[in-house]
Write a protein that holds these residues in place. Structure first.
Motif, PDB file in Angstrom:
ATOM      1  N   MET A 134       0.708  -1.389   0.161  1.00  0.00           N
ATOM      2  CA  MET A 134      -0.032  -0.177  -0.009  1.00  0.00           C
ATOM      3  C   MET A 134       0.804   1.079  -0.180  1.00  0.00           C
ATOM      4  N   ILE A 135       0.240   2.490  -0.529  1.00  0.00           N
ATOM      5  CA  ILE A 135       0.956   3.595  -0.584  1.00  0.00           C
ATOM      6  C   ILE A 135       0.768   4.408   0.507  1.00  0.00           C
ATOM      7  N   ASN A 136       1.888   4.922   1.169  1.00  0.00           N
ATOM      8  CA  ASN A 136       1.323   5.555   2.412  1.00  0.00           C
ATOM      9  C   ASN A 136       2.156   7.069   2.415  1.00  0.00           C
ATOM     10  N   ASN A 137       1.338   8.200   2.056  1.00  0.00           N
ATOM     11  CA  ASN A 137       1.726   9.511   2.127  1.00  0.00           C
ATOM     12  C   ASN A 137       1.260  10.319   3.557  1.00  0.00           C
ATOM     13  N   ASP A 138       1.987  11.180   3.935  1.00  0.00           N
ATOM     14  CA  ASP A 138       1.610  11.977   4.995  1.00  0.00           C
ATOM     15  C   ASP A 138       0.648  13.047   4.518  1.00  0.00           C
ATOM     16  N   SER A 139      -0.582  13.242   4.633  1.00  0.00           N
ATOM     17  CA  SER A 139      -1.604  14.439   4.076  1.00  0.00           C
ATOM     18  C   SER A 139      -0.966  15.624   4.534  1.00  0.00           C
ATOM     19  N   ARG A 140      -0.593  15.801   5.872  1.00  0.00           N
ATOM     20  CA  ARG A 140      -0.068  17.120   6.238  1.00  0.00           C
ATOM     21  C   ARG A 140       1.001  17.927   5.492  1.00  0.00           C
ATOM     22  N   ASN A 141       1.773  16.921   4.660  1.00  0.00           N
ATOM     23  CA  ASN A 141       3.011  17.561   3.962  1.00  0.00           C
ATOM     24  C   ASN A 141       2.473  17.836   2.486  1.00  0.00           C
ATOM     25  N   ARG A 142       1.237  17.539   2.114  1.00  0.00           N
ATOM     26  CA  ARG A 142       0.874  17.639   0.594  1.00  0.00           C
ATOM     27  C   ARG A 142       0.640  18.932   0.468  1.00  0.00           C
ATOM     28  N   GLU A 143       1.166  19.373  -0.544  1.00  0.00           N
ATOM     29  CA  GLU A 143       1.203  20.583  -1.331  1.00  0.00           C
ATOM     30  C   GLU A 143      -0.424  20.846  -1.810  1.00  0.00           C
ATOM     31  N   ILE A 144      -1.188  22.139  -1.432  1.00  0.00           N
ATOM     32  CA  ILE A 144      -2.655  22.201  -1.799  1.00  0.00           C
ATOM     33  C   ILE A 144      -2.205  23.522  -2.877  1.00  0.00           C
ATOM     34  N   THR A 145      -2.060  23.062  -3.917  1.00  0.00           N
ATOM     35  CA  THR A 145      -2.123  23.853  -5.173  1.00  0.00           C
ATOM     36  C   THR A 145      -3.203  23.709  -6.374  1.00  0.00           C
ATOM     37  N   PRO A 146      -4.126  24.342  -6.381  1.00  0.00           N
ATOM     38  CA  PRO A 146      -5.160  24.094  -7.268  1.00  0.00           C
ATOM     39  C   PRO A 146      -4.778  23.774  -8.446  1.00  0.00           C
ATOM     40  N   SER A 147      -3.711  24.489  -9.227  1.00  0.00           N
ATOM     41  CA  SER A 147      -3.167  24.176 -10.401  1.00  0.00           C
ATOM     42  C   SER A 147      -2.802  22.588 -10.762  1.00  0.00           C
ATOM     43  N   LEU A 148      -2.379  21.938  -9.655  1.00  0.00           N
ATOM     44  CA  LEU A 148      -2.209  20.595  -9.814  1.00  0.00           C
ATOM     45  C   LEU A 148      -3.126  19.588  -9.928  1.00  0.00           C
ATOM     46  N   VAL A 162      -6.746   6.141   0.221  1.00  0.00           N
ATOM     47  CA  VAL A 162      -6.037   4.849  -0.649  1.00  0.00           C
ATOM     48  C   VAL A 162      -7.136   3.900  -0.696  1.00  0.00           C
ATOM     49  N   LEU A 163      -7.042   3.548  -2.132  1.00  0.00           N
ATOM     50  CA  LEU A 163      -8.068   2.663  -2.717  1.00  0.00           C
ATOM     51  C   LEU A 163      -7.530   1.570  -3.179  1.00  0.00           C
ATOM     52  N   VAL A 164      -7.973   0.336  -2.712  1.00  0.00           N
ATOM     53  CA  VAL A 164      -7.401  -1.118  -3.373  1.00  0.00           C
ATOM     54  C   VAL A 164      -8.348  -1.676  -4.325  1.00  0.00           C
ATOM     55  N   GLN A 165      -7.838  -2.147  -5.354  1.00  0.00           N
ATOM     56  CA  GLN A 165      -8.685  -2.899  -6.335  1.00  0.00           C
ATOM     57  C   GLN A 165      -8.733  -4.339  -5.938  1.00  0.00           C
ATOM     58  N   LEU A 166      -9.752  -4.798  -5.796  1.00  0.00           N
ATOM     59  CA  LEU A 166     -10.090  -6.358  -5.419  1.00  0.00           C
ATOM     60  C   LEU A 166     -10.565  -7.109  -6.642  1.00  0.00           C
ATOM     61  N   ASN A 167     -10.093  -8.256  -6.541  1.00  0.00           N
ATOM     62  CA  ASN A 167     -10.693  -9.408  -7.489  1.00  0.00           C
ATOM     63  C   ASN A 167     -12.160  -9.486  -7.182  1.00  0.00           C
ATOM     64  N   PRO A 168     -13.159  -9.345  -8.246  1.00  0.00           N
ATOM     65  CA  PRO A 168     -14.577  -9.217  -7.887  1.00  0.00           C
ATOM     66  C   PRO A 168     -14.915 -10.600  -7.335  1.00  0.00           C
ATOM     67  N   GLN A 169     -14.253 -11.786  -7.615  1.00  0.00           N
ATOM     68  CA  GLN A 169     -14.835 -12.944  -7.151  1.00  0.00           C
ATOM     69  C   GLN A 169     -14.104 -13.335  -6.002  1.00  0.00           C
ATOM     70  N   ASN A 207       0.899  -1.206  -6.991  1.00  0.00           N
ATOM     71  CA  ASN A 207       0.490  -2.185  -7.780  1.00  0.00           C
ATOM     72  C   ASN A 207      -0.929  -2.644  -7.707  1.00  0.00           C
ATOM     73  N   THR A 208      -1.340  -2.605  -6.544  1.00  0.00           N
ATOM     74  CA  THR A 208      -2.713  -2.818  -6.238  1.00  0.00           C
ATOM     75  C   THR A 208      -3.716  -1.685  -5.717  1.00  0.00           C
ATOM     76  N   SER A 209      -3.026  -0.609  -5.332  1.00  0.00           N
ATOM     77  CA  SER A 209      -3.693   0.405  -4.747  1.00  0.00           C
ATOM     78  C   SER A 209      -3.306   1.611  -5.442  1.00  0.00           C
ATOM     79  N   PHE A 210      -4.041   2.860  -5.166  1.00  0.00           N
ATOM     80  CA  PHE A 210      -3.835   4.205  -5.459  1.00  0.00           C
ATOM     81  C   PHE A 210      -4.270   5.306  -4.770  1.00  0.00           C
ATOM     82  N   VAL A 211      -3.732   6.388  -4.817  1.00  0.00           N
ATOM     83  CA  VAL A 211      -4.101   7.366  -3.620  1.00  0.00           C
ATOM     84  C   VAL A 211      -4.861   8.738  -4.643  1.00  0.00           C
ATOM     85  N   PHE A 212      -5.877   8.946  -3.862  1.00  0.00           N
ATOM     86  CA  PHE A 212      -6.610  10.295  -4.226  1.00  0.00           C
ATOM     87  C   PHE A 212      -6.248  11.345  -3.315  1.00  0.00           C
TER      88      PHE A 212
END
Length: 158
Positions: free
Chosen positions: A1-15, A124-131, A100-105
């Protein structure tokens, strides 16, 4: 899984290419006229679905059951300022990285009137095999759609 600290994210609307707007409704506020914390989760989810639509994925009733079985594994929210009844807001959304199996919004909600940032959020969202409901490798199609849409992101495996 991806681990990023949201407190350090840049808040730039142009991104952020994706943005949707709304207005605080009466049923979204508490007795103090402040948007209830859980309402932000609904707003964030709505924005994530609209983001998926904006990258060219056709939203059908079973799309998130049969094909893109993304589940929220983690959401971190920082409440920075209260949003009040009838205020207009914009939700900015982007996918900042794909593993690999997850992504970050990354998301934030901002006042239209004075650019006050109400909240920042990272999910963090993970994609699961539906079955099997086991983590599933995120498809090249999804990676390519995100890579073609985003301005600045880290899309591994493209």
């Amino acid at each position: 899984m991806i681990n990023n600290d949201s407190r350090n994210r840049e808040i730039t609307p142009s991104l952020y290419r994706h943005a949707i707007s709304g207005r605080v409704k009466t049923f979204e506020v508490d007795r103090q006229n402040i948007v209830h914390n859980v309402i932000y989760m609904y707003w964030l989810e709505y924005a994530r679905v609209e983001y998926v639509r904006s990258i060219g994925i056709i939203i059908e009733p079973t799309i998130f059951i049969d094909h893109h079985t993304f589940v929220v594994a983690k959401t971190e929210v920082q409440y920075l300022a209260p949003a009040l009844f009838d205020q207009e807001y914009t939700i900015f959304t982007r996918i900042s990285s794909i593993g690999n199996t997850s992504f970050v919004f990354d998301q934030f909600v901002q006042s239209v009137k004075d650019s006050t940032i109400y909240i920042t959020a990272q999910s963090v969202l993970v994609q699961l095999n539906p079955q099997t409901k086991e983590p599933l490798h995120i498809s090249k199609e999804f990676r390519d759609r995100v890579a073609n849409y985003e301005i600045h992101s880290q899309v591994n495996g493209v």
